[in-house]
Scaffold this motif. Structure first.
Motif, PDB file in Angstrom:
ATOM      1  N   ARG A 165      61.936  60.725  75.366  1.00 51.61           N
ATOM      2  CA  ARG A 165      61.008  61.187  76.393  1.00 51.61           C
ATOM      3  C   ARG A 165      59.579  60.808  76.025  1.00 51.61           C
ATOM      4  NH1 ARG A 165      60.369  66.718  79.583  1.00 51.61           N
ATOM      5  NH2 ARG A 165      58.510  66.045  80.699  1.00 51.61           N
TER       6      ARG A 165
ATOM      7  N   GLN B 267      59.018  57.059  76.424  1.00 50.31           N
ATOM      8  CA  GLN B 267      59.043  56.496  77.777  1.00 50.31           C
ATOM      9  C   GLN B 267      58.020  57.124  78.710  1.00 50.31           C
ATOM     10  OE1 GLN B 267      62.704  55.604  79.802  1.00 50.31           O
ATOM     11  NE2 GLN B 267      63.904  55.773  77.919  1.00 50.31           N
ATOM     12  N   THR B 268      57.591  58.359  78.414  1.00 50.52           N
ATOM     13  CA  THR B 268      56.684  59.006  79.369  1.00 50.52           C
ATOM     14  C   THR B 268      55.268  59.215  78.833  1.00 50.52           C
ATOM     15  OG1 THR B 268      57.135  61.301  78.748  1.00 50.52           O
ATOM     16  CG2 THR B 268      58.655  60.287  80.302  1.00 50.52           C
ATOM     17  N   GLU B 269      55.089  59.290  77.520  1.00 50.38           N
ATOM     18  CA  GLU B 269      53.755  59.563  76.973  1.00 50.38           C
ATOM     19  C   GLU B 269      53.196  58.389  76.175  1.00 50.38           C
ATOM     20  OE1 GLU B 269      51.993  62.217  77.508  1.00 50.38           O
ATOM     21  OE2 GLU B 269      53.419  63.732  78.219  1.00 50.38           O
TER      22      GLU B 269
ATOM     23  N   GLN C 294      54.055  54.904  75.892  1.00 48.30           N
ATOM     24  CA  GLN C 294      54.754  53.657  76.252  1.00 48.30           C
ATOM     25  C   GLN C 294      54.233  52.450  75.496  1.00 48.30           C
ATOM     26  OE1 GLN C 294      53.507  55.237  79.503  1.00 48.30           O
ATOM     27  NE2 GLN C 294      55.359  55.419  80.731  1.00 48.30           N
TER      28      GLN C 294
ATOM     29  N   LYS D 175      55.811  50.400  70.036  1.00 51.70           N
ATOM     30  CA  LYS D 175      56.967  49.507  70.012  1.00 51.70           C
ATOM     31  C   LYS D 175      58.023  50.116  69.095  1.00 51.70           C
ATOM     32  CE  LYS D 175      54.901  44.851  70.751  1.00 51.70           C
ATOM     33  NZ  LYS D 175      54.615  44.958  72.110  1.00 51.70           N
ATOM     34  N   VAL D 176      58.910  50.891  69.706  1.00 50.13           N
ATOM     35  CA  VAL D 176      59.999  51.507  68.935  1.00 50.13           C
ATOM     36  C   VAL D 176      61.262  51.491  69.785  1.00 50.13           C
ATOM     37  CG1 VAL D 176      60.874  53.631  67.878  1.00 50.13           C
ATOM     38  CG2 VAL D 176      58.426  53.095  67.737  1.00 50.13           C
TER      39      VAL D 176
ATOM     40  N   VAL E 295      50.720  66.439  82.013  1.00 49.13           N
ATOM     41  CA  VAL E 295      50.514  65.322  81.095  1.00 49.13           C
ATOM     42  C   VAL E 295      49.939  65.858  79.788  1.00 49.13           C
ATOM     43  CG1 VAL E 295      49.269  63.167  80.738  1.00 49.13           C
ATOM     44  CG2 VAL E 295      50.106  63.774  83.009  1.00 49.13           C
ATOM     45  N   ARG E 296      50.455  65.358  78.681  1.00 46.24           N
ATOM     46  CA  ARG E 296      49.970  65.828  77.375  1.00 46.24           C
ATOM     47  C   ARG E 296      48.503  65.433  77.209  1.00 46.24           C
ATOM     48  NH1 ARG E 296      50.000  64.722  71.669  1.00 46.24           N
ATOM     49  NH2 ARG E 296      50.776  66.575  70.567  1.00 46.24           N
TER      50      ARG E 296
ATOM     51  N   TRP F  20      59.839  64.450  86.454  1.00 43.72           N
ATOM     52  CA  TRP F  20      60.518  63.491  85.582  1.00 43.72           C
ATOM     53  C   TRP F  20      62.006  63.801  85.556  1.00 43.72           C
ATOM     54  CZ3 TRP F  20      58.531  59.223  83.796  1.00 43.72           C
ATOM     55  CH2 TRP F  20      57.162  59.131  83.511  1.00 43.72           C
TER      56      TRP F  20
ATOM     57  N   TRP G 226      65.698  62.236  83.555  1.00 40.45           N
ATOM     58  CA  TRP G 226      66.191  61.344  82.512  1.00 40.45           C
ATOM     59  C   TRP G 226      67.652  61.029  82.788  1.00 40.45           C
ATOM     60  CZ3 TRP G 226      67.988  63.311  77.113  1.00 40.45           C
ATOM     61  CH2 TRP G 226      68.270  62.226  76.283  1.00 40.45           C
TER      62      TRP G 226
ATOM     63  N   TRP H  80      63.766  57.127  81.795  1.00 40.75           N
ATOM     64  CA  TRP H  80      63.013  58.245  82.345  1.00 40.75           C
ATOM     65  C   TRP H  80      62.271  57.720  83.572  1.00 40.75           C
ATOM     66  CZ3 TRP H  80      62.381  63.406  81.014  1.00 40.75           C
ATOM     67  CH2 TRP H  80      63.019  63.829  79.828  1.00 40.75           C
TER      68      TRP H  80
ATOM     69  N   ILE I  69      53.873  57.120  87.737  1.00 40.74           N
ATOM     70  CA  ILE I  69      52.802  57.737  86.961  1.00 40.74           C
ATOM     71  C   ILE I  69      52.934  57.214  85.539  1.00 40.74           C
ATOM     72  CG2 ILE I  69      51.988  59.887  85.988  1.00 40.74           C
ATOM     73  CD1 ILE I  69      52.288  61.194  88.476  1.00 40.74           C
ATOM     74  N   SER I  70      51.899  56.644  85.020  1.00 41.57           N
ATOM     75  CA  SER I  70      52.037  56.063  83.681  1.00 41.57           C
ATOM     76  C   SER I  70      51.552  57.042  82.629  1.00 41.57           C
ATOM     77  CB  SER I  70      51.254  54.782  83.592  1.00 41.57           C
ATOM     78  OG  SER I  70      49.904  55.026  83.918  1.00 41.57           O
TER      79      SER I  70
ATOM     80  N   HIS J  48      60.031  41.902  69.065  1.00 48.53           N
ATOM     81  CA  HIS J  48      60.310  43.336  69.248  1.00 48.53           C
ATOM     82  C   HIS J  48      61.698  43.460  69.847  1.00 48.53           C
ATOM     83  CE1 HIS J  48      60.015  47.515  69.694  1.00 48.53           C
ATOM     84  NE2 HIS J  48      59.774  47.546  70.983  1.00 48.53           N
TER      85      HIS J  48
END
Lengths: 980, 86, 173
Positions: free
Chosen positions: A723, A726-728, A730, A733-734, B26-27, B56, B58, B66, B85-86, C83
């Motif tokens: 999560r 993918q959401t915070e 992005q 690179k993992v 959002v964090r 969101w 998953w 997600w 939303i990025s 990557h």
């Protein structure tokens, strides 16, 4: 006998023997139990719920409220409607809710005590003592049928199905819709609850294009059978309509002989509801006597079953449709003495029919009472306005019709609340919210010609919407319809007798008045206070009567009064078909490791542990108790050599140049500088600063890491990191790959671990030189293995990871090599003892929604100098707020053999003089420690860090014990043994 | 049983997914600069709006992506979110 | 009496998981000698291996067990400068072939996807029974290869048995 000498769709060549209430009878193939009972002159079939009044068959369909039986010959099922139960050889059924018999029922005394049991009586009584006292007696008399004493071992199936168009109901409307839309090539499924298609046409004598309607049905079915894109299921009843056009249907007697019932989960792009309508009763005193039956149902018994439900009848109606059945009744030899019609001016078509058949019509009048208890003897009729026309008619059958109720249940489930149609004095489906349409009687269109026309039009429209082409279809169909005219009528209560609005729950017109007098005004309250509409029939017949009477009494409109909400299931559904295959060994998806079978065959006590894994609790030798085994296993680990299966632990590969950054953000400590081949203990917190999981992460290669975590937490940890990536974050690179099940993990631990492993062929030099927390690749007995030096027991410990397919061989190899050192397999109970002795905090046990890592003694793993990590800000908040917190402590009970239950409360040693003792915390995990030879425990205690040495009282299920508070570690506090 | 429109796999039953809550949460970029009250608000409060909510989801038993959808909490009508939303 | 379908464990297969970003995909494609499929649910089948696409950055390479180590080493090397990540997962998953005229009637008990939508040669991942599965459609309606996490293999065996002939007649009874 009441069987006609000819007629009906029954097969008179096949005689069927059955028993009812111990008496033997015969019927024919094609009968239902109800039709066979009527044919044998059986009038009293059961006793009512509350008043134990004798009841007989009322209808001939799914809406039946009274003819409920206990089906002894088939799984002893209770509350089966006799009207939908096919008669089979050897059927045995009994009346319910009566003792000693249906004809002489002691429970009838309730009828005499009736004034004590009006609606809602239980809200006003049974209060002097606690409910438990009363419930013992009430349970014996409450309910209808009996709980089966027979186990159901049949097979049930559940399937998922997708179609373009689902048509529910194969009556004239449903068939027409299917004919029209099928030609487009769309995937169509037509389902119908009866064993044969045709819907109401099966019970009727309708004409289509100058031929019997059933011939049209036959031709239509033949047409559909030619088309590959059309499927049809009979004996399949739609029982619930859910979000996004999901319809659930139960199919009985499918083709597959080993399946008793099949549950269909049908996802359709378009749904067409063609479920028809059921007739509504009239409300009058004693309208529940055996012999008072719905008009169309009486005609249905004649037409479909060749049964004559009575010899002399009075017809009581408020609508024209009832007149259409008169010729059927007369041809069956029933004398229709008179027609009582509440309409002041009856419509011409109806009058014409009555005239032709020579039956007098008493207009503007109503039936006010019925005499006879176990059978109708006569009715009393009176004008609606004034006392004129008061007379009695002797009869043994009353055919009544208060109008028609479209079956709008599925549409209601789907979100469209029913709306009132004043012309037809009934409720029809409201505006659909989903991709759904209603056709035919279900839509308030009661004429056969309307059903067919609407069906064809609807089918065409759907085809267009789905983007299909189709050839023209003719809409012209000639029927023998008569226009439908109806007037709503609900007489005022006049205390001459019980006038039922809900047969099954014994709710009367007077009960509705009582509810309103007690100021229950909303239809929702009235329903629940009186229980009208809450029985197994869900008010299919009676609800509009309830609404009509409430509207009348409160002086509002039907629309303003409104309906309650229909919810699935539409009719009773067996538990078996809901459970499907998920029973016995399949009820949980039990997960295994390559060692599971070995554990079982070596006598391990198996249990379900975290994440559905079957784990060995302990391995008892013959004659050993559980405690004996645990003691032996724990001591072997501390003093010799133990082996356990760590395969269920979560394992993830992490790849990419930003892995250290990710680890720094999700762990509380730093992972920037982990050398290749080295592992580090990591603590993962939730964003709210609470313990999520702990584990060890190793660096395998430059950008390749391996994370291990607790079994139960694996999906949580993986989800948490996915999560965030993918959401915070992005830009990081993992890549994460779950490899948990791919590696078998055998842990060999204890002071003699090196001896055992080198004896199995592992490189002794490697074993000696490996430092704590390192990971190395090597070979043993030809297997490529990864060896990690981690310890969950506090002893010298090596986890040997090999490809899953080789796991058992590796285990057996170590068992063999360890024989001379008495290598001991240990189970999860023993692991628990070892961890408690060492004070290793478990996020799932000492962790909760309040405990933070400082409270748990894990402050040493937290690097607050890191710019940020998940949970850091919340820890700061905890520190800002301060205040008294609970800390993890150890407990040493004074009684060395105390039995302490997990969860026991911690309270002051001295009991208070009054009131409850002050709660100070609780035991998180307790056990007997064979190493210390006494009981020990870990606990959460208010301000525990500062109370070492104090005395406390442990109060729980096992008793009350005093104990000393200590540091939460009882053995090898500096961890020297595991670092050896 | 809702149908969730996964951008990769298409319409799937909701039991293949886990819901991740409102996407508006959002964090904070710099948690250290938030007050305790702001941080608590982020942790614990949702708008819990009656109407369309952007969330969101998953696809755990699928492509593991997600993604966000717009879901009407009253009617359960669901649309793919109109802008990511990025 | 049962459905006309048989369930055969898939033996001796190699399986490599590939994650790769946009530029790494190209490099991997070159290494394998075939572009990675990038449309949802598609797969490419060559003489020696199949590449199944499960997400926009996730593939499986399915081959014979004998080829697995070499293929893996070849792909793992690419991790250094791109990557991407290659992982052997042939132990992490267990494979079952579901074959027969009634294969669909067995499978529809466990998956809620529309089997009309997935053609021969395609692949997808979906819910299956209580554990989820990656599915390769070998022949639509008649032959499906399912891969489940190995810890569920024992449960899936029981499940297939019951789905084929009913709970009453199977061992789980």
């Amino acid at each position: 006998m009441s069987r006609l000498s000819s007629g009906g769709a029954i097969d008179r060549r096949q005689v069927i023997n059955f028993r009812f209430n111990g008496t033997s009878y015969t019927g024919f193939k094609g009968d239902t139990l109800a039709s066979a009972l009527l044919a044998n002159g059986v009038r009293v079939v059961g006793r009512s719920f509350k008043y134990h009044r004798p009841r007989g068959v009322v209808s001939c369909g799914i809406e039946e409220t009274n003819a409920l039986v206990q089906l002894r010959s088939d799984l002893d099922q209770p509350n089966i409607r006799a009207t939908v139960l096919p008669l089979v050889e050897g059927l045995e059924a009994e009346s319910i809710n009566c003792w000693p018999s249906v004809n002489f029922d002691v429970g009838a005394i309730n009828g005499w005590l009736a004034p004590l049991f009006p609606a809602g009586f239980y809200y006003k009584t049974f209060m002097a003592k606690p409910w438990d006292f009363y419930s013992r007696f009430i349970r014996r008399v409450a309910g209808l049928g009996q709980v089966p004493k027979v186990a159901d071992t049949n097979s049930y199936e559940r399937v998922h199905h997708h179609v373009d168009v689902l048509v529910i109901g194969a009556g004239p409307a449903g068939l027409s819709t299917t004919l029209a839309v099928a030609r487009t090539g769309a995937r169509v499924l037509l389902i119908d609850d009866q064993s044969d298609p045709g819907g109401d046409l099966l019970f009727d004598t309708a004409i289509i294009d100058q031929k019997p309607a059933l011939e049209w049905v036959k031709e239509s079915i033949e047409t559909l059978a030619q088309l590959d894109n059309v499927s049809r299921l009979q004996n399949t009843i739609a029982t619930g309509y859910y979000d996004h056009n999901l319809v659930i249907a139960v199919q009985t007697s499918p083709d597959e002989s080993w399946i008793r019932e099949r549950l269909w989960h049908i996802r359709a792009k378009q749904v067409v509801v063609a479920t028809g309508a059921v007739e509504r009763p009239m409300v009058f005193a004693n309208n529940d006597r055996p012999g008072v039956m719905l008009c169309a149902s009486v005609a249905g018994y004649i037409t479909r079953f060749g049964v004559q439900p009575g010899k002399r009848c009075v017809l009581f109606t408020n609508n024209s449709r009832a007149y259409e059945y008169l010729s059927v009744l007369q041809e069956a030899g029933i004398k229709v003495v008179e027609i009582v019609d509440c309409r002041e001016s009856v419509d011409d078509d109806s009058l014409k029919i009555a005239q032709l058949l020579n039956i007098p019509v008493v207009a503007g009048s109503h039936v006010v009472n019925v005499s006879g208890k176990k059978m109708v003897r006569s009715v009393t009729v009176r004008s609606i306005n004034g006392d004129a026309n008061l007379h009695t008619v002797s009869c043994d059958l009353v055919c009544h019709s208060g109008g028609w109720n479209p079956l709008v249940h599925l549409q209601s489930h789907s979100g469209a609340k029913p709306v009132y149609d004043s012309e037809n004095v009934t409720f029809i489906p409201g505006k659909p919210i989903q991709s759904e349409r209603s056709v035919g009687a279900s839509n308030g269109r009661f004429l056969l010609s309307q059903c067919i026309t609407d069906g064809l039009e609807t089918g065409q429209k759907i085809g267009v919407e789905l983007g299909y082409e189709f050839p023209e279809i003719s809409f012209e169909k000639q029927t023998n319809d008569v226009n439908y005219a109806v007037e709503g009528f609900w007489a005022e209560d006049d205390n001459t007798g019980k006038a039922f609005v809900d047969y099954q729950n014994d709710v009367t017109r007077a009960d509705l008045a009582l509810a309103m007098r007690e100021n229950f005004q909303s239809i929702e309250h009235i329903k629940r206070y009186t229980t009208a509409g809450m029985a197994t029939d869900q008010g299919k017949m009676g609800n509009p009567n309830v609404i009509g009477i409430v509207a009348q009494m409160s002086g509002t409109s039907m629309t303003a009064t409104g309906t309650t909400t229909y919810r699935p299931p539409f009719q009773p559904v067996s538990f078996g078909v809901i459970g499907g295959m998920e029973r016995g060994a399949l009820i949980i998806p039990a997960r295994t490791t390559p060692i599971t079978e070995w554990n079982i065959s070596h006598g391990a006590a198996m249990n379900e542990a975290g994440a559905n894994f079957r784990r060995p609790f302990y391995y008892p030798k013959s004659g050993e108790s559980m405690q004996d085994a645990m003691n032996r296993e724990a001591l072997a680990t501390r003093n010799g050599c133990a082996i356990y299966d760590a395969t269920p632990l979560g394992k993830f590969e992490l790849h990419g140049e930003d892995v250290p950054e990710l680890l720094n953000r999700v762990y509380t400590n730093s992972f920037s500088d982990l050398p290749i081949g080295q592992g580090r203990f990591g603590l993962m917190l939730r964003e709210d600063g609470r313990l999520m999981d702990d584990g060890v992460t190793f660096r395998i290669d430059d950008n390749h890491y391996l994370m291990s975590c607790g079994t139960g937490a694996a999906p949580v940890v993986l989800g948490h990191m996915e999560r965030l990536l993918q959401t915070e974050w992005q830009d990081l690179k993992v890549y994460l790959i779950n490899v948990s099940a791919g590696w078998a993990n055998v842990c060999v631990c204890g002071p003699l671990a090196r001896e055992v492993l080198s004896g199995a062929g592992m490189d002794r030099e490697l074993l000696d030189s490996m430092k704590f927390m390192q990971i190395k690749t090597t070979k043993v007995a030809g297997f490529d293995v990864r060896v990690a030096r981690v310890s969950y027991t506090g002893e010298l410990s090596f986890e040997i990871n090999v490809r899953r397919r080789d796991g058992l061989q590796l285990w057996e190899l170590f068992m063999q090599a360890g024989k001379q050192h008495d290598i001991t397999p240990i189970g999860s109970e023993t692991s628990g003892v070892l961890r408690i002795e060492k004070g290793f905090v478990s996020p799932g046990i000492e962790g909760d929604n309040i405990t933070n890592p400082y409270d748990a003694g894990l402050g040493w793993v937290i690097d607050m100098n890191k710019p940020d990590f998940i949970g850091k800000r919340s820890l700061q908040r905890d520190l800002n707020i301060g205040g008294e917190r609970q800390h993890v402590v150890g407990l040493l009970p004074d009684d060395h053999n105390a039995k302490i239950a997990d969860g026991s409360a911690l309270v002051p040693v001295q009991a208070p003089t009054s009131g409850n003792p002050e709660f100070q915390g609780h035991v998180t995990a307790a056990c007997y420690s064979p190493t210390l030879e006494r009981t020990i425990a870990l606990a959460l205690l208010k301000n525990g860090k500062n109370r070492h040495g104090e005395n406390i009282r442990i109060s729980g299920l096992e008793g009350s014990f005093t104990a000393t508070v200590t540091k939460p570690v009882f053995y090898d506090p500096r961890g020297e043994k595991m670092r050896a | 049983m809702l149908l969730i429109p996964c951008p990769w796999c298409g319409q799937r039953n909701e039991d293949e997914f886990m819901c991740g809550g409102e996407s508006a949460r959002v964090r904070p970029d710099d948690p250290a600069s938030t007050t305790d009250a702001q941080w608590s608000d982020y942790l614990y409060n949702s708008t819990n709006h009656k109407g369309v909510v952007r969330e969101w989801w998953w696809h755990v038993n699928g492509c593991t992506k997600w993604f966000v959808i717009d879901r009407d909490t009253v009617t359960h009508a669901i649309q793919p979110a109109s802008e990511e939303i990025s | 009496m049962s459905y006309e379908a048989k369930i055969v464990p898939i033996e001796r297969y190699g399986l490599i998981n590939i994650r790769a970003d946009f530029s790494a995909q190209r490099v991997i494609g070159e290494s394998l000698g075939h572009e990675l499929p990038v449309t949802a649910h598609t797969a490419v089948h060559t003489e020696n291996f199949s590449v199944l696409c499960f997400s926009e950055d996730q593939w499986w390479v399915r081959c014979n067990l004998e080829q697995e180590t070499d293929l893996f080493n070849q792909l793992y090397d690419l991790n250094k400068h791109n990557h991407c990540a290659a992982t052997i997962i042939s132990d992490h998953f267990s494979g079952f072939s579901l074959i027969g005229t009634d294969a669909r009637k067995v499978l529809r008990q466990g998956v809620s996807i529309d089997l009309d939508d997935y053609a021969s040669g395609q692949c997808t991942r979906s819910g299956f029974a209580r554990c989820g599965a990656s599915i390769q459609i070998v022949e639509q309606y008649f032959h499906y290869d399912l891969f489940v996490e190995s810890s569920y293999a024992s449960y899936v065996n029981l499940w297939f048995d019951a789905a084929r002939k009913g709970v009453q007649n199977s061992q789980s009874g």
